[in-house]
Design an enzyme around this catalytic site. Sequence first.
Site, PDB file in Angstrom:
ATOM      1  NE  ARG A 165      37.804  12.704  87.152  1.00  0.00           N
ATOM      2  CZ  ARG A 165      36.629  13.232  86.821  1.00  0.00           C
ATOM      3  NH1 ARG A 165      35.502  12.605  87.137  1.00  0.00           N
ATOM      4  NH2 ARG A 165      36.559  14.368  86.165  1.00  0.00           N
ATOM      5  CB  SER A 214      43.601  15.847  85.663  1.00  0.00           C
ATOM      6  OG  SER A 214      43.016  16.695  84.706  1.00  0.00           O
ATOM      7  CD  GLU A 284      41.645  13.113  87.942  1.00  0.00           C
ATOM      8  OE1 GLU A 284      41.260  12.890  86.786  1.00  0.00           O
ATOM      9  OE2 GLU A 284      41.435  14.206  88.518  1.00  0.00           O
TER      10      GLU A 284
END
Length: 292
Positions: A165, A214, A284
Amino acid sequence: MPAAAGRLTPDAPLAPFVWFKSGGNAEWLFEPKDADDLAAFLRGLGAVPVMALGLGSNLIVRDGGVPGVVVRLGKAFAGVERLDEVTLRCGGGASGILVSSTARDAGIGGLEFLRSIPGTVGGFVRMNGGAYGRETADILVECEVVLRSGERATLSRDDLGYTYRHSALPEGAVVISATFRGHPDDPAAISAEMDRIAEAREASQPLRTKTGGSTFKNPPGDKAWRLVDAAGCRGLMRGGAQVSEKHCNFLINTGAATSDDIEALGEDVRRRVKETQGVDLEWEIQRVGVAK
């Protein structure tokens, strides 16, 4: 502000463009006509900060708004073109659904996971977006960007230094296209896999709420949702923000949450997980702008 062929709006509300439907205004919102317009605008901008905005699905815009210029890519950047039997060139503003559907129709497998990510190609490239065991680094050949200086550059996958990520995309750069490569496959099999992913997502995630996707990265060898649940945070509230009871790695705006409510709830969760599970959860979701 430099002259521009596209639309340049001062003090522009960003909440309508963000999945949480919260947050302040952009000092300036720029929607360029095309890549040349974007390059010329950035070249003449001076030291003003620049941030690119996609579908706003993985984003908290703080209530004080975003200083500088927010760039939002429109239809001119949303096309998808087949280059060969297994390769697509995709505009930075193209959605994951459009890219995966085009790949399906062309018999290109390996891009099905993009069906499940509510974002645009630019965001996938910047964040190494992924789901269901696949990520952007698995399919990216190269991307074209307009750097903060206004220069255009082509960056390979290796140039982006991908990790989980995260990428090394230069600060202020705007992704205007990306080339993805898959493998030959039967369109019916691709369609079945896309349907499976869509059904799994619908069953497990609070898709019909104001959410941001998320919230925390999965720690090595574990799942963020499990740690949040184990810390007793399922359903936890802060103002109008709540930890989803359906999937507790999702935060939701129950109606009138401020961005401060949402971010503070996330920090409450991080603190409880650290205290009870001994793990430092990393955000995130991107948090941008200034607090009110």
